[in-house]
Scaffold this active site. Structure first.
Site, PDB file in Angstrom:
ATOM      1  N   HIS A  17       0.825  -1.205   0.000  1.00  0.00           N
ATOM      2  CA  HIS A  17       0.000   0.000   0.000  1.00  0.00           C
ATOM      3  C   HIS A  17       0.862   1.260   0.000  1.00  0.00           C
ATOM      4  CE1 HIS A  17      -2.999   2.787   2.112  1.00  0.00           C
ATOM      5  NE2 HIS A  17      -3.461   2.572   0.898  1.00  0.00           N
ATOM      6  N   HIS A  59      -0.680  10.826  -2.487  1.00  0.00           N
ATOM      7  CA  HIS A  59      -2.002  10.484  -1.974  1.00  0.00           C
ATOM      8  C   HIS A  59      -2.908  11.708  -1.874  1.00  0.00           C
ATOM      9  CE1 HIS A  59      -5.104   9.715   1.058  1.00  0.00           C
ATOM     10  NE2 HIS A  59      -5.128   8.508   0.517  1.00  0.00           N
TER      11      HIS A  59
END
Ligand code: G3P
Ligand code: CA
Length: 254
Positions: A17, A59
């Protein structure tokens, strides 16, 4: 196309991730290289378009949490983004780490590891991002090495309309009445709920409908077991080595 339907075979894929964000600054080359070295089968990353329409890997839509800069990526040019330090916030060891361009990641991953590319937006993704993303995927001949996912299901659908050979998945939180229908409506092959919202019933229905199931984030043995019990095909993890070891010890590793 990336094949994620491993539940039938009793195997589960490890998704690093944002690379290996538990150990290195998320969404940086160091994090991706480490994720690969720690045994991830797939690397997950997030993308945004800059003011001059280049795809950067980050992100948040605002650079302030993970760099020494300020402002939204969509308002910053490549030359403004390229000088930012994306590593010091995490630790001095990563001082000087850059925000990667998507093409840097594609170049590194080519023939090495498959990528899960998440389209982000603020509040919606820029319309140009799907075409630009595919252009770069073609440049590196990686159509069969990437999966495109998003919380923005229209972007997932747009990717599929542009190129039906690209694997896709819909992300969601909460408890939609028909998660599988949401995926089918977006022409996607996988559902990707957050850990809180995955149940065995949902995973079973997805597999019955020919969809794959991936869930995030599992970082502890208890969470790994929860995902396995539900019947997922892959798990997103911030510490890919932990999941790799646990799966291998349980005979579930690919
Ligand atoms: O892979 C899915 C997951 O990354 C979605 O959540 O917030 O980490 O991008 P987020
Ligand atoms: Ca993500």
């Amino acid at each position: 196309m990336i094949e994620l339907n491993y539940a039938n075979t009793g195997k589960i894929l490890v998704q690093g991730h944002r690379g290996a964000m538990g150990y290195a600054p998320e969404n940086t080359m160091s994090s991706f290289v480490l994720g690969y070295e720690l045994g991830a089968d797939l690397i997950e990353l997030d993308i945004h378009l800059s003011a001059d329409n280049k795809i950067f890997v980050m992100h948040d839509s605002d650079v302030s949490r993970t760099t020494n800069g300020l402002g939204y990526i969509e308002n910053l040019t490549s030359s403004e983004l390229e000088i930012l330090d994306a590593g010091s916030w995490f630790s001095d060891k990563y001082k000087g780490e850059k925000i990667p361009l998507l093409k840097d990641v594609l170049e590194w991953a080519h023939d090495k590891i498959n990528l899960i590319i998440e389209i982000k937006g603020n509040p919606q993704p820029n319309n140009l991002i799907c075409e630009e993303l595919l252009k770069q995927v073609y440049e590196y001949s990686m159509s069969d090495q990437v999966m495109v996912i998003s919380f923005y299901h229209q972007s997932v659908k747009d990717i599929k309309i542009l190129d039906s050979s690209i694997a896709t998945g819909i992300l969601y939180t909460g408890s939609p009445i028909h998660p599988c229908k949401m995926a089918i409506d977006a022409y996607a092959e996988s559902i990707r709920p957050s850990i809180k919202y995955l149940t065995k019933e949902i995973a079973d229905k997805a597999h019955k409908d020919g969809l794959c199931v991936s869930a995030w984030i599992g970082n502890t043995e208890k969470e790994f077991q929860t995902f396995v019990d539900a019947g997922v095909d892959s798990i997103g993890c911030n510490y890919p080595d932990r999941l790799r070891l646990w799966l291998d010890n349980h005979g579930l590793g690919v």
